[in-house]
Design a protein around this motif. Sequence first.
Motif, PDB file in Angstrom:
ATOM      1  N   GLU A 115      -6.263   9.430 -15.612  1.00 26.45           N
ATOM      2  CA  GLU A 115      -5.132  10.353 -15.571  1.00 26.45           C
ATOM      3  C   GLU A 115      -5.527  11.740 -15.097  1.00 26.45           C
ATOM      4  OE1 GLU A 115      -3.631  10.413 -19.530  1.00 26.45           O
ATOM      5  OE2 GLU A 115      -2.636   8.477 -19.340  1.00 26.45           O
ATOM      6  N   ILE A 116      -6.802  12.039 -15.043  1.00 24.56           N
ATOM      7  CA  ILE A 116      -7.265  13.364 -14.655  1.00 24.56           C
ATOM      8  C   ILE A 116      -7.191  13.461 -13.133  1.00 24.56           C
ATOM      9  CG2 ILE A 116      -9.228  14.933 -14.643  1.00 24.56           C
ATOM     10  CD1 ILE A 116     -10.039  13.586 -17.321  1.00 24.56           C
ATOM     11  N   ASP A 117      -6.483  14.474 -12.661  1.00 23.29           N
ATOM     12  CA  ASP A 117      -6.357  14.643 -11.222  1.00 23.29           C
ATOM     13  C   ASP A 117      -6.984  15.974 -10.784  1.00 23.29           C
ATOM     14  OD1 ASP A 117      -4.486  16.441 -12.132  1.00 23.29           O
ATOM     15  OD2 ASP A 117      -2.774  15.495 -11.178  1.00 23.29           O
ATOM     16  N   ARG A 118      -6.878  16.253  -9.510  1.00 20.96           N
ATOM     17  CA  ARG A 118      -7.518  17.444  -8.934  1.00 20.96           C
ATOM     18  C   ARG A 118      -6.970  18.722  -9.545  1.00 20.96           C
ATOM     19  NH1 ARG A 118      -7.204  16.682  -3.001  1.00 20.96           N
ATOM     20  NH2 ARG A 118      -8.378  14.868  -3.629  1.00 20.96           N
ATOM     21  N   LYS A 119      -5.683  18.757  -9.841  1.00 21.23           N
ATOM     22  CA  LYS A 119      -5.090  19.949 -10.447  1.00 21.23           C
ATOM     23  C   LYS A 119      -5.695  20.207 -11.822  1.00 21.23           C
ATOM     24  CE  LYS A 119      -0.712  22.098 -11.733  1.00 21.23           C
ATOM     25  NZ  LYS A 119      -1.379  23.038 -12.531  1.00 21.23           N
ATOM     26  N   ASP A 120      -5.901  19.145 -12.608  1.00 13.59           N
ATOM     27  CA  ASP A 120      -6.518  19.310 -13.924  1.00 13.59           C
ATOM     28  C   ASP A 120      -7.924  19.893 -13.797  1.00 13.59           C
ATOM     29  OD1 ASP A 120      -4.302  18.227 -15.288  1.00 13.59           O
ATOM     30  OD2 ASP A 120      -5.039  16.197 -14.942  1.00 13.59           O
ATOM     31  N   VAL A 121      -8.680  19.389 -12.825  1.00 15.66           N
ATOM     32  CA  VAL A 121     -10.037  19.899 -12.615  1.00 15.66           C
ATOM     33  C   VAL A 121      -9.990  21.363 -12.217  1.00 15.66           C
ATOM     34  CG1 VAL A 121     -12.127  19.676 -11.213  1.00 15.66           C
ATOM     35  CG2 VAL A 121     -10.960  17.622 -12.020  1.00 15.66           C
ATOM     36  N   ASN A 122      -9.106  21.711 -11.293  1.00 17.72           N
ATOM     37  CA  ASN A 122      -8.997  23.111 -10.866  1.00 17.72           C
ATOM     38  C   ASN A 122      -8.548  24.016 -12.009  1.00 17.72           C
ATOM     39  OD1 ASN A 122      -9.882  23.347  -8.177  1.00 17.72           O
ATOM     40  ND2 ASN A 122      -8.045  22.276  -7.483  1.00 17.72           N
ATOM     41  N   ASP A 123      -7.604  23.555 -12.822  1.00 18.01           N
ATOM     42  CA  ASP A 123      -7.154  24.355 -13.966  1.00 18.01           C
ATOM     43  C   ASP A 123      -8.307  24.605 -14.935  1.00 18.01           C
ATOM     44  OD1 ASP A 123      -4.616  24.442 -12.896  1.00 18.01           O
ATOM     45  OD2 ASP A 123      -3.800  22.902 -14.236  1.00 18.01           O
ATOM     46  N   LEU A 124      -9.086  23.561 -15.218  1.00 20.44           N
ATOM     47  CA  LEU A 124     -10.233  23.717 -16.115  1.00 20.44           C
ATOM     48  C   LEU A 124     -11.255  24.686 -15.528  1.00 20.44           C
ATOM     49  CD1 LEU A 124     -11.839  22.894 -18.657  1.00 20.44           C
ATOM     50  CD2 LEU A 124     -12.805  21.046 -17.287  1.00 20.44           C
ATOM     51  N   LEU A 125     -11.578  24.514 -14.255  1.00 24.05           N
ATOM     52  CA  LEU A 125     -12.566  25.393 -13.622  1.00 24.05           C
ATOM     53  C   LEU A 125     -12.070  26.834 -13.550  1.00 24.05           C
ATOM     54  CD1 LEU A 125     -13.794  23.039 -10.783  1.00 24.05           C
ATOM     55  CD2 LEU A 125     -15.036  23.671 -12.854  1.00 24.05           C
ATOM     56  N   ASN A 126     -10.786  27.041 -13.322  1.00 24.06           N
ATOM     57  CA  ASN A 126     -10.232  28.397 -13.313  1.00 24.06           C
ATOM     58  C   ASN A 126     -10.306  29.033 -14.694  1.00 24.06           C
ATOM     59  OD1 ASN A 126      -9.671  28.452 -10.564  1.00 24.06           O
ATOM     60  ND2 ASN A 126      -7.619  27.605 -10.857  1.00 24.06           N
ATOM     61  N   ASP A 127     -10.047  28.248 -15.738  1.00 24.20           N
ATOM     62  CA  ASP A 127     -10.171  28.765 -17.102  1.00 24.20           C
ATOM     63  C   ASP A 127     -11.615  29.155 -17.406  1.00 24.20           C
ATOM     64  OD1 ASP A 127      -7.486  28.444 -17.538  1.00 24.20           O
ATOM     65  OD2 ASP A 127      -7.695  26.618 -18.764  1.00 24.20           O
ATOM     66  N   MET A 175     -14.358  22.575  -3.625  1.00 23.80           N
ATOM     67  CA  MET A 175     -13.654  23.076  -4.805  1.00 23.80           C
ATOM     68  C   MET A 175     -14.295  24.347  -5.351  1.00 23.80           C
ATOM     69  SD  MET A 175     -12.517  19.647  -6.831  1.00 23.80           S
ATOM     70  CE  MET A 175     -11.236  20.348  -7.851  1.00 23.80           C
ATOM     71  N   ALA A 176     -15.595  24.506  -5.207  1.00 23.12           N
ATOM     72  CA  ALA A 176     -16.270  25.703  -5.721  1.00 23.12           C
ATOM     73  C   ALA A 176     -15.875  26.937  -4.924  1.00 23.12           C
ATOM     74  CB  ALA A 176     -17.783  25.522  -5.676  1.00 23.12           C
ATOM     75  N   LEU A 177     -15.587  26.775  -3.670  1.00 23.36           N
ATOM     76  CA  LEU A 177     -15.248  27.909  -2.820  1.00 23.36           C
ATOM     77  C   LEU A 177     -13.847  28.436  -3.080  1.00 23.36           C
ATOM     78  CD1 LEU A 177     -16.714  26.524   0.507  1.00 23.36           C
ATOM     79  CD2 LEU A 177     -17.783  28.096  -1.091  1.00 23.36           C
ATOM     80  N   GLU A 178     -12.975  27.612  -3.662  1.00 21.72           N
ATOM     81  CA  GLU A 178     -11.589  28.005  -3.884  1.00 21.72           C
ATOM     82  C   GLU A 178     -11.445  29.149  -4.881  1.00 21.72           C
ATOM     83  OE1 GLU A 178      -8.757  26.931  -2.326  1.00 21.72           O
ATOM     84  OE2 GLU A 178     -10.212  26.004  -1.005  1.00 21.72           O
ATOM     85  N   ARG A 179     -12.294  29.226  -5.874  1.00 22.84           N
ATOM     86  CA  ARG A 179     -12.175  30.254  -6.901  1.00 22.84           C
ATOM     87  C   ARG A 179     -12.904  31.527  -6.521  1.00 22.84           C
ATOM     88  NH1 ARG A 179     -13.245  25.984  -8.827  1.00 22.84           N
ATOM     89  NH2 ARG A 179     -15.396  26.438  -9.196  1.00 22.84           N
ATOM     90  N   GLY A 180     -13.654  31.525  -5.438  1.00 23.73           N
ATOM     91  CA  GLY A 180     -14.388  32.722  -5.047  1.00 23.73           C
ATOM     92  C   GLY A 180     -15.747  32.821  -5.704  1.00 23.73           C
ATOM     93  N   GLY A 181     -16.116  31.853  -6.523  1.00 23.63           N
ATOM     94  CA  GLY A 181     -17.405  31.926  -7.194  1.00 23.63           C
ATOM     95  C   GLY A 181     -18.387  30.935  -6.615  1.00 23.63           C
TER      96      GLY A 181
END
Length: 187
Positions: A115-127, A175-181
């Motif tokens: 059930e874990i999708d890309r949005k869930d991963v991005n939300d977790l990484l952003n948090d 995915m790492a590049l999306e947050r700027g970190g």
Amino acid sequence: RSFIVRHRVAGSKQPLCLTYKKLARLENLGDARNWARDMVDACRMGQDPRQTEEAANAAATLAAERAERHKCKHVIADYLDRRVRREKNNRTADKVARMFEVFVTPKWGERLVTEIDRKDVNDLLNDVFDRKVQFAGRTYGGNVAADRLLAQLSACFRWYQLQDSKFTSPVVAGMALERGGGIGDRR
């Protein structure tokens, strides 16, 4: 008292004696009659209702066990045990386990990994990147923690993708590049 149906399965000489599961009362007489019709119809078609009920119970048990195995906390535990500690004999296994314990298990532990999708991963990484993760009264996170968590999530999901043919990893390149970190932004 109970409701009972006696009928022969088509092609069999010996009759079956089937008992309705609920107590015999006037309130459930209509349900008992419907159940009896279903049992008689199954017997006429050559099916043993006892075996179909056992098969349905076995299938339900198997589905429940499979769902339990696919929970994120079990997938992570298997990954840590089999891949990180045994195969790789990783010196940092305790740090990796702590990372999953702090960031992933509280949020996704009871969820099915499918059930874990890309949005869930991005939300977790952003948090994690924004230092919004609370665990045991402390705040955790930062850009380095987000990058390390992404690397471990990616490795875990790649490993599990090899274990289960129906699972596709939600982690993709970039995915790492999306947050700027990410690596591309470091000076």
